[in-house]
Motif scaffolding. Structure first.
Motif, PDB file in Angstrom:
ATOM      1  N   ILE A  96      17.856  -8.517   3.730  1.00  0.00           N
ATOM      2  CA  ILE A  96      17.559  -7.242   3.065  1.00  0.00           C
ATOM      3  C   ILE A  96      16.124  -7.333   2.546  1.00  0.00           C
ATOM      4  CG2 ILE A  96      18.157  -5.687   1.181  1.00  0.00           C
ATOM      5  CD1 ILE A  96      21.033  -6.776   1.360  1.00  0.00           C
ATOM      6  N   HIS A  97      15.251  -6.527   3.124  1.00  0.00           N
ATOM      7  CA  HIS A  97      13.818  -6.659   2.868  1.00  0.00           C
ATOM      8  C   HIS A  97      13.313  -5.462   2.064  1.00  0.00           C
ATOM      9  CE1 HIS A  97      13.794 -10.035   5.647  1.00  0.00           C
ATOM     10  NE2 HIS A  97      14.444  -9.273   6.520  1.00  0.00           N
ATOM     11  N   ASP A  98      13.432  -5.554   0.744  1.00  0.00           N
ATOM     12  CA  ASP A  98      12.894  -4.514  -0.132  1.00  0.00           C
ATOM     13  C   ASP A  98      11.368  -4.572  -0.116  1.00  0.00           C
ATOM     14  OD1 ASP A  98      15.501  -3.924  -0.799  1.00  0.00           O
ATOM     15  OD2 ASP A  98      15.431  -4.931  -2.751  1.00  0.00           O
ATOM     16  N   ILE A  99      10.733  -3.417  -0.255  1.00  0.00           N
ATOM     17  CA  ILE A  99       9.282  -3.379  -0.427  1.00  0.00           C
ATOM     18  C   ILE A  99       8.971  -3.832  -1.860  1.00  0.00           C
ATOM     19  CG2 ILE A  99       7.236  -1.897  -0.491  1.00  0.00           C
ATOM     20  CD1 ILE A  99       8.613  -0.072   1.550  1.00  0.00           C
ATOM     21  N   PRO A 100       8.117  -4.841  -2.039  1.00  0.00           N
ATOM     22  CA  PRO A 100       7.832  -5.310  -3.404  1.00  0.00           C
ATOM     23  C   PRO A 100       6.836  -4.393  -4.117  1.00  0.00           C
ATOM     24  CG  PRO A 100       6.623  -6.644  -1.837  1.00  0.00           C
ATOM     25  CD  PRO A 100       7.454  -5.685  -1.023  1.00  0.00           C
ATOM     26  N   ALA A 101       7.236  -3.138  -4.267  1.00  0.00           N
ATOM     27  CA  ALA A 101       6.327  -2.124  -4.817  1.00  0.00           C
ATOM     28  C   ALA A 101       6.009  -2.362  -6.282  1.00  0.00           C
ATOM     29  CB  ALA A 101       6.936  -0.726  -4.621  1.00  0.00           C
ATOM     30  N   GLU A 102       6.826  -3.179  -6.949  1.00  0.00           N
ATOM     31  CA  GLU A 102       6.550  -3.505  -8.351  1.00  0.00           C
ATOM     32  C   GLU A 102       5.250  -4.310  -8.497  1.00  0.00           C
ATOM     33  OE1 GLU A 102       9.061  -6.695  -6.537  1.00  0.00           O
ATOM     34  OE2 GLU A 102       9.134  -4.497  -6.589  1.00  0.00           O
ATOM     35  N   LEU A 103       4.740  -4.850  -7.400  1.00  0.00           N
ATOM     36  CA  LEU A 103       3.481  -5.596  -7.418  1.00  0.00           C
ATOM     37  C   LEU A 103       2.265  -4.682  -7.457  1.00  0.00           C
ATOM     38  CD1 LEU A 103       4.238  -8.317  -4.692  1.00  0.00           C
ATOM     39  CD2 LEU A 103       4.501  -8.506  -7.180  1.00  0.00           C
ATOM     40  N   GLY A 104       2.480  -3.383  -7.290  1.00  0.00           N
ATOM     41  CA  GLY A 104       1.375  -2.444  -7.134  1.00  0.00           C
ATOM     42  C   GLY A 104       1.178  -2.127  -5.661  1.00  0.00           C
ATOM     43  N   ASN A 105       0.483  -1.025  -5.374  1.00  0.00           N
ATOM     44  CA  ASN A 105       0.451  -0.568  -3.980  1.00  0.00           C
ATOM     45  C   ASN A 105      -0.365  -1.471  -3.059  1.00  0.00           C
ATOM     46  OD1 ASN A 105      -2.027   0.265  -5.003  1.00  0.00           O
ATOM     47  ND2 ASN A 105      -1.762   2.429  -4.509  1.00  0.00           N
ATOM     48  N   VAL A 106      -1.432  -2.065  -3.557  1.00  0.00           N
ATOM     49  CA  VAL A 106      -2.258  -2.910  -2.675  1.00  0.00           C
ATOM     50  C   VAL A 106      -1.582  -4.256  -2.422  1.00  0.00           C
ATOM     51  CG1 VAL A 106      -4.468  -4.103  -2.438  1.00  0.00           C
ATOM     52  CG2 VAL A 106      -4.409  -1.763  -3.331  1.00  0.00           C
ATOM     53  N   ALA A 107      -1.224  -4.956  -3.484  1.00  0.00           N
ATOM     54  CA  ALA A 107      -0.584  -6.267  -3.329  1.00  0.00           C
ATOM     55  C   ALA A 107       0.775  -6.137  -2.652  1.00  0.00           C
ATOM     56  CB  ALA A 107      -0.444  -6.949  -4.686  1.00  0.00           C
ATOM     57  N   GLY A 108       1.533  -5.090  -3.013  1.00  0.00           N
ATOM     58  CA  GLY A 108       2.851  -4.894  -2.412  1.00  0.00           C
ATOM     59  C   GLY A 108       2.776  -4.598  -0.928  1.00  0.00           C
ATOM     60  N   ALA A 109       1.785  -3.810  -0.531  1.00  0.00           N
ATOM     61  CA  ALA A 109       1.615  -3.498   0.898  1.00  0.00           C
ATOM     62  C   ALA A 109       1.238  -4.747   1.680  1.00  0.00           C
ATOM     63  CB  ALA A 109       0.562  -2.409   1.077  1.00  0.00           C
ATOM     64  N   LEU A 110       0.351  -5.564   1.110  1.00  0.00           N
ATOM     65  CA  LEU A 110      -0.006  -6.821   1.774  1.00  0.00           C
ATOM     66  C   LEU A 110       1.213  -7.718   1.951  1.00  0.00           C
ATOM     67  CD1 LEU A 110      -3.398  -7.690   0.028  1.00  0.00           C
ATOM     68  CD2 LEU A 110      -3.068  -7.272   2.473  1.00  0.00           C
ATOM     69  N   ALA A 111       2.030  -7.792   0.908  1.00  0.00           N
ATOM     70  CA  ALA A 111       3.222  -8.642   0.961  1.00  0.00           C
ATOM     71  C   ALA A 111       4.220  -8.123   1.991  1.00  0.00           C
ATOM     72  CB  ALA A 111       3.868  -8.716  -0.422  1.00  0.00           C
ATOM     73  N   TYR A 112       4.391  -6.798   2.067  1.00  0.00           N
ATOM     74  CA  TYR A 112       5.365  -6.259   3.027  1.00  0.00           C
ATOM     75  C   TYR A 112       4.854  -6.388   4.454  1.00  0.00           C
ATOM     76  CZ  TYR A 112       9.739  -3.763   3.777  1.00  0.00           C
ATOM     77  OH  TYR A 112      11.038  -3.433   4.124  1.00  0.00           O
ATOM     78  N   SER A 113       3.542  -6.276   4.650  1.00  0.00           N
ATOM     79  CA  SER A 113       2.978  -6.502   5.980  1.00  0.00           C
ATOM     80  C   SER A 113       3.263  -7.925   6.448  1.00  0.00           C
ATOM     81  CB  SER A 113       1.474  -6.226   5.981  1.00  0.00           C
ATOM     82  OG  SER A 113       1.213  -4.845   5.828  1.00  0.00           O
ATOM     83  N   GLU A 114       3.219  -8.878   5.514  1.00  0.00           N
ATOM     84  CA  GLU A 114       3.563 -10.267   5.865  1.00  0.00           C
ATOM     85  C   GLU A 114       5.026 -10.378   6.279  1.00  0.00           C
ATOM     86  OE1 GLU A 114       1.935 -13.300   6.155  1.00  0.00           O
ATOM     87  OE2 GLU A 114       0.202 -11.965   6.223  1.00  0.00           O
ATOM     88  N   ILE A 115       5.893  -9.668   5.553  1.00  0.00           N
ATOM     89  CA  ILE A 115       7.323  -9.678   5.889  1.00  0.00           C
ATOM     90  C   ILE A 115       7.546  -9.101   7.285  1.00  0.00           C
ATOM     91  CG2 ILE A 115       9.525  -8.537   5.316  1.00  0.00           C
ATOM     92  CD1 ILE A 115       8.720  -8.899   2.334  1.00  0.00           C
ATOM     93  N   LEU A 116       6.787  -8.053   7.619  1.00  0.00           N
ATOM     94  CA  LEU A 116       6.966  -7.376   8.910  1.00  0.00           C
ATOM     95  C   LEU A 116       6.280  -8.104  10.065  1.00  0.00           C
ATOM     96  CD1 LEU A 116       6.460  -3.685   7.734  1.00  0.00           C
ATOM     97  CD2 LEU A 116       8.610  -4.722   8.491  1.00  0.00           C
ATOM     98  N   LYS A 117       5.413  -9.043   9.757  1.00  0.00           N
ATOM     99  CA  LYS A 117       4.661  -9.755  10.796  1.00  0.00           C
ATOM    100  C   LYS A 117       5.624 -10.491  11.727  1.00  0.00           C
ATOM    101  CE  LYS A 117       0.698 -11.461   9.612  1.00  0.00           C
ATOM    102  NZ  LYS A 117      -0.321 -12.343   8.976  1.00  0.00           N
TER     103      LYS A 117
END
Length: 228
Positions: free
Chosen positions: A104-125
């Motif tokens: 279950i891959h939640d978007i870590p949006a609590e990190l803020g939009n820039v850091a969270g997007a980077l983290a989710y891109s890593e998950i999707l890689k």
């Protein structure tokens, strides 16, 4: 943008009917993907209609161990905030079935939009083509967090959203390009408030929803709007 010939419109006579049709479609997509790949990769939408479908999924019988769950977007709010899409999906469905937590891959949006997007891109890689992407449609024609008048950012699999016209201003969305990398797309569109957006879509107006064009086309499940 011209109307995609591969946009298939389906109308339903009640909320219950559209919910059941969506449930059946999801379970059929899961069975097909698991038979082909040994896994099912689904991307969830937020909103009231998807929530009702997720509540049905919570009672369904499926090979949950093979499901991998992603989100098309989320709001930059605390993890337990009532308006987080991830919290809604967990409360309605995911906490009630045996999908492994690691899938279950939640978007870590609590990190803020820039850091969270980077983290989710890593998950999707390295994640293969999605099997099914579920999307909603806003009254302004937006889908996921792809909004009218905002530049389309395909620089990564997940991208930050600034100045969203709907609060909160900061969000994270899977990019248009990555959402299009899927075998199936199902829009869930309910309520008379969506009529103008549907009319524009069918006339070929380039609303954000028309950015989503999977190789196998798009299915739009509708209730409460008139298809003219």
């Amino acid at each position: 943008m011209s109307l995609n010939a591969q946009t298939r419109w389906h109308t339903f006579q009640s909320q219950e009917e559209i919910n059941q049709a969506a449930l059946n479609r999801i379970l059929a997509a899961a069975d097909a993907a698991i038979a082909k790949h040994g896994s099912f990769l689904i991307v969830l939408a937020g909103g009231s209609t998807p929530k009702a479908v997720y509540q049905l999924l919570a009672k369904a019988d499926a090979d949950w161990s093979k499901w991998h769950v992603y989100h098309n977007d989320d709001r930059c709010l605390p993890v337990d905030h009532v308006e987080r899409n991830s919290k809604m999906a967990r409360d309605a469905w995911l906490s009630h079935v045996a999908i492994p937590e690691s899938q279950i891959h939640d978007i870590p949006a609590e990190l803020g939009n820039v850091a969270g997007a980077l983290a989710y891109s890593e998950i999707l890689k390295g994640v293969r083509t999605f099997d099914l992407v579920i999307l909603g449609l806003g009254e302004d024609g937006h889908t996921a967090s792809l909004f009218p008048g905002q530049a389309v950012d395909n620089s990564a699999d997940a991208v930050p959203v600034f100045n969203s016209p709907k609060p909160p201003a900061d969000r994270i969305t899977i990019s248009q390009k990555r959402l299009n990398d899927t075998h199936e797309v199902m829009f869930l569109v309910t309520g008379a408030g969506k009529q103008e957006a549907v009319d524009n879509w069918r006339k070929g107006v380039a609303i954000p929803a028309t950015l989503i064009q999977s190789p196998n086309g798009v299915d739009v499940y509708c209730f409460g709007v008139v298809l003219s």
